[in-house]
Design a protein around this motif. Structure first.
Motif, PDB file in Angstrom:
ATOM      1  N   PRO A   1      19.315 -13.560 -12.574  1.00 16.84           N
ATOM      2  CA  PRO A   1      20.223 -13.159 -11.487  1.00 16.84           C
ATOM      3  C   PRO A   1      19.658 -12.056 -10.594  1.00 16.84           C
ATOM      4  O   PRO A   1      20.156 -11.838  -9.490  1.00 16.84           O
ATOM      5  N   TYR A   2      18.632 -11.336 -11.057  1.00 20.86           N
ATOM      6  CA  TYR A   2      18.023 -10.271 -10.251  1.00 20.86           C
ATOM      7  C   TYR A   2      16.731 -10.724  -9.577  1.00 20.86           C
ATOM      8  O   TYR A   2      15.983  -9.911  -9.031  1.00 20.86           O
ATOM      9  N   SER A   3      16.455 -12.020  -9.606  1.00 17.40           N
ATOM     10  CA  SER A   3      15.197 -12.541  -9.084  1.00 17.40           C
ATOM     11  C   SER A   3      15.273 -12.700  -7.570  1.00 17.40           C
ATOM     12  O   SER A   3      15.313 -13.811  -7.034  1.00 17.40           O
ATOM     13  N   ASP A   4      15.300 -11.560  -6.869  1.00 17.15           N
ATOM     14  CA  ASP A   4      15.431 -11.587  -5.419  1.00 17.15           C
ATOM     15  C   ASP A   4      14.166 -11.028  -4.760  1.00 17.15           C
ATOM     16  O   ASP A   4      13.172 -10.725  -5.422  1.00 17.15           O
ATOM     17  N   TYR A   5      14.224 -10.897  -3.439  1.00 12.14           N
ATOM     18  CA  TYR A   5      13.090 -10.411  -2.656  1.00 12.14           C
ATOM     19  C   TYR A   5      13.360  -8.988  -2.176  1.00 12.14           C
ATOM     20  O   TYR A   5      14.475  -8.664  -1.755  1.00 12.14           O
ATOM     21  N   LEU A   6      12.319  -8.167  -2.229  1.00  9.66           N
ATOM     22  CA  LEU A   6      12.394  -6.779  -1.796  1.00  9.66           C
ATOM     23  C   LEU A   6      11.371  -6.524  -0.705  1.00  9.66           C
ATOM     24  O   LEU A   6      10.346  -7.203  -0.638  1.00  9.66           O
ATOM     25  N   VAL A   7      11.620  -5.519   0.113  1.00  9.39           N
ATOM     26  CA  VAL A   7      10.621  -5.031   1.049  1.00  9.39           C
ATOM     27  C   VAL A   7      10.015  -3.786   0.427  1.00  9.39           C
ATOM     28  O   VAL A   7      10.669  -2.749   0.315  1.00  9.39           O
ATOM     29  N   ALA A   8       8.775  -3.912  -0.038  1.00  4.35           N
ATOM     30  CA  ALA A   8       8.085  -2.823  -0.725  1.00  4.35           C
ATOM     31  C   ALA A   8       7.104  -2.153   0.235  1.00  4.35           C
ATOM     32  O   ALA A   8       6.312  -2.820   0.898  1.00  4.35           O
ATOM     33  N   THR A   9       7.147  -0.827   0.300  1.00  4.06           N
ATOM     34  CA  THR A   9       6.260  -0.063   1.177  1.00  4.06           C
ATOM     35  C   THR A   9       5.117   0.536   0.369  1.00  4.06           C
ATOM     36  O   THR A   9       5.343   1.298  -0.577  1.00  4.06           O
ATOM     37  N   PHE A  10       3.892   0.171   0.734  1.00  3.12           N
ATOM     38  CA  PHE A  10       2.684   0.697   0.114  1.00  3.12           C
ATOM     39  C   PHE A  10       2.183   1.862   0.956  1.00  3.12           C
ATOM     40  O   PHE A  10       2.106   1.762   2.187  1.00  3.12           O
ATOM     41  N   GLU A  11       1.811   2.959   0.293  1.00  2.00           N
ATOM     42  CA  GLU A  11       1.291   4.140   0.976  1.00  2.00           C
ATOM     43  C   GLU A  11      -0.076   4.484   0.388  1.00  2.00           C
ATOM     44  O   GLU A  11      -0.235   4.568  -0.825  1.00  2.00           O
ATOM     45  N   PHE A  12      -1.058   4.681   1.269  1.00  2.95           N
ATOM     46  CA  PHE A  12      -2.432   4.877   0.812  1.00  2.95           C
ATOM     47  C   PHE A  12      -3.102   5.974   1.626  1.00  2.95           C
ATOM     48  O   PHE A  12      -2.890   6.091   2.837  1.00  2.95           O
ATOM     49  N   SER A  13      -3.901   6.786   0.925  1.00  2.00           N
ATOM     50  CA  SER A  13      -4.668   7.829   1.590  1.00  2.00           C
ATOM     51  C   SER A  13      -6.104   7.787   1.075  1.00  2.00           C
ATOM     52  O   SER A  13      -6.341   8.029  -0.109  1.00  2.00           O
ATOM     53  N   PRO A  14      -7.085   7.467   1.937  1.00  2.00           N
ATOM     54  CA  PRO A  14      -8.477   7.455   1.480  1.00  2.00           C
ATOM     55  C   PRO A  14      -8.970   8.871   1.213  1.00  2.00           C
ATOM     56  O   PRO A  14      -8.495   9.825   1.830  1.00  2.00           O
ATOM     57  N   THR A  15      -9.931   8.979   0.313  1.00  2.00           N
ATOM     58  CA  THR A  15     -10.474  10.297  -0.012  1.00  2.00           C
ATOM     59  C   THR A  15     -11.157  10.905   1.200  1.00  2.00           C
ATOM     60  O   THR A  15     -11.002  12.101   1.484  1.00  2.00           O
ATOM     61  N   ASN A  16     -11.906  10.090   1.929  1.00  2.00           N
ATOM     62  CA  ASN A  16     -12.600  10.544   3.130  1.00  2.00           C
ATOM     63  C   ASN A  16     -12.168   9.698   4.316  1.00  2.00           C
ATOM     64  O   ASN A  16     -11.829   8.518   4.161  1.00  2.00           O
ATOM     65  N   PRO A  17     -12.167  10.288   5.522  1.00  2.00           N
ATOM     66  CA  PRO A  17     -11.799   9.510   6.716  1.00  2.00           C
ATOM     67  C   PRO A  17     -12.733   8.316   6.910  1.00  2.00           C
ATOM     68  O   PRO A  17     -13.917   8.373   6.593  1.00  2.00           O
ATOM     69  N   VAL A  18     -12.180   7.213   7.423  1.00  2.57           N
ATOM     70  CA  VAL A  18     -12.969   6.016   7.708  1.00  2.57           C
ATOM     71  C   VAL A  18     -12.759   5.616   9.164  1.00  2.57           C
ATOM     72  O   VAL A  18     -11.684   5.810   9.730  1.00  2.57           O
ATOM     73  N   ASP A  19     -13.810   5.063   9.766  1.00  2.98           N
ATOM     74  CA  ASP A  19     -13.720   4.620  11.159  1.00  2.98           C
ATOM     75  C   ASP A  19     -13.109   3.235  11.278  1.00  2.98           C
ATOM     76  O   ASP A  19     -12.550   2.889  12.316  1.00  2.98           O
ATOM     77  N   GLU A  20     -13.225   2.428  10.222  1.00  2.00           N
ATOM     78  CA  GLU A  20     -12.720   1.062  10.252  1.00  2.00           C
ATOM     79  C   GLU A  20     -11.224   1.032   9.947  1.00  2.00           C
ATOM     80  O   GLU A  20     -10.636   2.009   9.497  1.00  2.00           O
ATOM     81  N   ASP A  21     -10.608  -0.132  10.190  1.00  2.00           N
ATOM     82  CA  ASP A  21      -9.219  -0.342   9.805  1.00  2.00           C
ATOM     83  C   ASP A  21      -9.131  -0.520   8.296  1.00  2.00           C
ATOM     84  O   ASP A  21     -10.115  -0.866   7.630  1.00  2.00           O
ATOM     85  N   ILE A  22      -7.951  -0.284   7.745  1.00  2.00           N
ATOM     86  CA  ILE A  22      -7.711  -0.448   6.316  1.00  2.00           C
ATOM     87  C   ILE A  22      -6.699  -1.568   6.120  1.00  2.00           C
ATOM     88  O   ILE A  22      -5.672  -1.637   6.811  1.00  2.00           O
ATOM     89  N   PHE A  23      -6.977  -2.458   5.149  1.00  2.00           N
ATOM     90  CA  PHE A  23      -6.140  -3.624   4.901  1.00  2.00           C
ATOM     91  C   PHE A  23      -5.756  -3.668   3.424  1.00  2.00           C
ATOM     92  O   PHE A  23      -6.476  -3.159   2.563  1.00  2.00           O
ATOM     93  N   ILE A  24      -4.627  -4.300   3.163  1.00  2.00           N
ATOM     94  CA  ILE A  24      -4.257  -4.631   1.790  1.00  2.00           C
ATOM     95  C   ILE A  24      -4.544  -6.114   1.585  1.00  2.00           C
ATOM     96  O   ILE A  24      -4.325  -6.928   2.487  1.00  2.00           O
ATOM     97  N   VAL A  25      -5.094  -6.447   0.430  1.00  2.00           N
ATOM     98  CA  VAL A  25      -5.412  -7.836   0.107  1.00  2.00           C
ATOM     99  C   VAL A  25      -5.046  -8.055  -1.348  1.00  2.00           C
ATOM    100  O   VAL A  25      -5.198  -7.153  -2.174  1.00  2.00           O
ATOM    101  N   GLY A  26      -4.521  -9.232  -1.669  1.00  2.00           N
ATOM    102  CA  GLY A  26      -4.119  -9.442  -3.057  1.00  2.00           C
ATOM    103  C   GLY A  26      -3.580 -10.833  -3.291  1.00  2.00           C
ATOM    104  O   GLY A  26      -3.749 -11.751  -2.472  1.00  2.00           O
ATOM    105  N   SER A  27      -2.920 -10.989  -4.424  1.00  2.00           N
ATOM    106  CA  SER A  27      -2.373 -12.295  -4.776  1.00  2.00           C
ATOM    107  C   SER A  27      -1.302 -12.734  -3.787  1.00  2.00           C
ATOM    108  O   SER A  27      -1.051 -13.931  -3.639  1.00  2.00           O
ATOM    109  N   PHE A  28      -0.675 -11.793  -3.080  1.00  2.00           N
ATOM    110  CA  PHE A  28       0.350 -12.149  -2.097  1.00  2.00           C
ATOM    111  C   PHE A  28      -0.269 -12.499  -0.740  1.00  2.00           C
ATOM    112  O   PHE A  28       0.443 -12.892   0.181  1.00  2.00           O
ATOM    113  N   THR A  29      -1.595 -12.370  -0.560  1.00  4.23           N
ATOM    114  CA  THR A  29      -2.272 -12.813   0.657  1.00  4.23           C
ATOM    115  C   THR A  29      -3.248 -13.948   0.361  1.00  4.23           C
ATOM    116  O   THR A  29      -4.065 -14.302   1.211  1.00  4.23           O
ATOM    117  N   ASN A  30      -3.158 -14.536  -0.857  1.00  5.19           N
ATOM    118  CA  ASN A  30      -4.116 -15.553  -1.293  1.00  5.19           C
ATOM    119  C   ASN A  30      -5.524 -14.990  -1.345  1.00  5.19           C
ATOM    120  O   ASN A  30      -6.503 -15.719  -1.175  1.00  5.19           O
TER     121      ASN A  30
END
Length: 420
Positions: free
Chosen positions: A306-335
């Motif tokens: 009965p609790y098997s619903d969908y949520l909007v989950a917010t991921f927050e990330f801070s790199p140790t050092n600044p990067v010039d490139e964009d940062i992406f999340i990739v995982g089982s939910f993006t294939n």
């Protein structure tokens, strides 16, 4: 609304990728009609193995299972079409290779989810091959989930393999130090030395041996290919002039154990919005070895919960050092594909992204890269995650042969999977 727009972009990209010419029509329908179905939580697996790359053995009792859920205001109507592909995942036009008929399930069974499921109303669970669908050759395969009345309207697609595993392969994996120049971070020089050796039968033409593909976990789109021209950049090919071959890779990076999110606790992760992690912002793990993961897979909460619903989950990330490139999340939910619409937004201090996920457990990680149209270039998989020999991964090795039969096709004649 933001989450839905990302789903729309993903669908349009898939349609374009397979050369369907009704992009404008699909876009109009999705943006105009609220009842346009949205496919979620697509799972593809063989038999009962939920946590392994989908590989079907030809002429066996193997069953390919396709499960997905649907957000729709009314009962949707789908068809699932299957197409054999060449080594570049391009469908063959040759009818001899595709088989007779449409090779499709036109009457997909759509069932209702429990009324308590927020975010989806229906689900589909189908098994193949069956009376309508046959896998007649060993090769790369795709399936397209389409509108039942118009196969040009593609809602989602997936990849799997059919193998005719009649060439035994001997795989040897060793810890190795990258050949050539040592990098500024020696951790990046940790690689796997993978050798694939085999002897073909007299019925096969040695000149038609094509290449070996190595896939780590579910990273199909970033497979390492070793062909007969691989005599440089830590790759090699050896042939004794008769029937014995060895393909060599000296630069396969093991990476780190994946990060993981577990949304099963309904008291901790409350509907409709939640933080992905309550123990603080996530940081780089370049020098920190992670905990055991699902080797890139995901596990959904049972649909009758009965609790098997969908949520909007917010991921927050801070790199140790600044990067010039964009940062992406990739995982089982993006294939396990790095895509532009999974780029994290920078708020002046940290990077954030919000994703709609069904309750369950998901593996993922962060990467850097540069957006180039609808793809991401210059992906760096290790910059935030590190690289450790102790990482436990599942390596799938495929041997391809340029078969002269049925007008010629890329046949998979050897397959082996190693957990290391």
């Amino acid at each position: 609304m933001q989450i839905k727009s990302k789903n729309i972009l993903l669908k349009l990209f898939f349609v374009y990728k397979f050369n369907y010419v009704i992009l404008v029509l699909v876009s109009f329908n999705i943006l105009t009609f609220a009842s346009e179905p949205i496919i979620k939580s697509l799972q593809v697996y063989v038999n009962e193995n939920l946590h392994s790359l989908p590989v079907v053995k030809l002429k066996s009792s193997d069953k390919l299972n396709i499960y997905f859920e649907v957000e729709s205001d009314e009962i949707p109507s789908f068809a699932i079409h299957f197409k054999a592909c060449n080594k570049n995942w391009e469908p063959y036009d040759n009818l001899l290779l595709q088989g007779t008929g449409d090779n499709a399930l036109h009457n997909v069974n759509v069932e209702r989810l429990p009324s308590t499921t927020e975010g989806a109303s229906y689900y589909v669970s189908e098994t193949f091959p069956n009376n309508d669908v046959k896998f007649n050759i060993s090769s790369n395969w795709i399936f397209l989930i389409t509108d039942s009345h118009d196969k040009e309207i593609v809602y989602e697609f997936g990849k799997f393999f059919v193998v005719d595993n009649f060439i035994p392969m001997k795989i040897n994996i060793q810890n190795w130090q990258r050949d050539g120049k040592i990098s500024s971070n020696t951790e990046l020089d940790r690689v796997m030395h993978i050798t694939t050796s085999f002897t073909i039968s007299d019925s096969l033409d040695p000149f038609r041996i094509d290449y070996v593909n190595i896939i780590k976990n579910y990273e199909i789109n970033y497979a390492q290919q070793i062909d007969k021209s691989s005599f440089h950049e830590n790759k090699g090919f050896e042939w004794d002039g008769t029937k014995s071959f060895t393909f060599i890779s000296r630069d396969f990076e093991p990476g780190n154990e994946y990060r993981q999110i577990n949304l099963n606790d309904q008291n901790k992760y409350q509907h409709p919005q939640t933080r992905a992690h309550f123990d603080g912002i996530e940081y780089s793990r370049f020098y920190d070895f992670g905990e055991k993961d699902l080797n890139g897979s995901f596990s959904l909460m049972q649909k009758n919960n009965p609790y098997s619903d969908y949520l909007v989950a917010t991921f927050e990330f801070s790199p140790t050092n600044p990067v010039d490139e964009d940062i992406f999340i990739v995982g089982s939910f993006t294939n396990w594909e790095v895509l532009p619409w999974y780029k994290l937004d920078f708020d002046g201090k940290n990077y954030k992204i919000s994703l709609e996920l069904k309750r369950g457990i998901y593996d993922y990680q962060f990467v850097s890269g540069n957006i180039n149209g609808e793809i991401v270039d210059n992906i760096n998989w290790r910059i935030f995650e590190g690289n450790f020999w102790q990482t436990n991964n599942k390596y799938s090795i495929f041997l391809y042969y340029k078969s002269p039969q049925l007008g010629e096709y890329d046949q998979i004649i050897g397959f082996k999977q190693i957990l290391r």
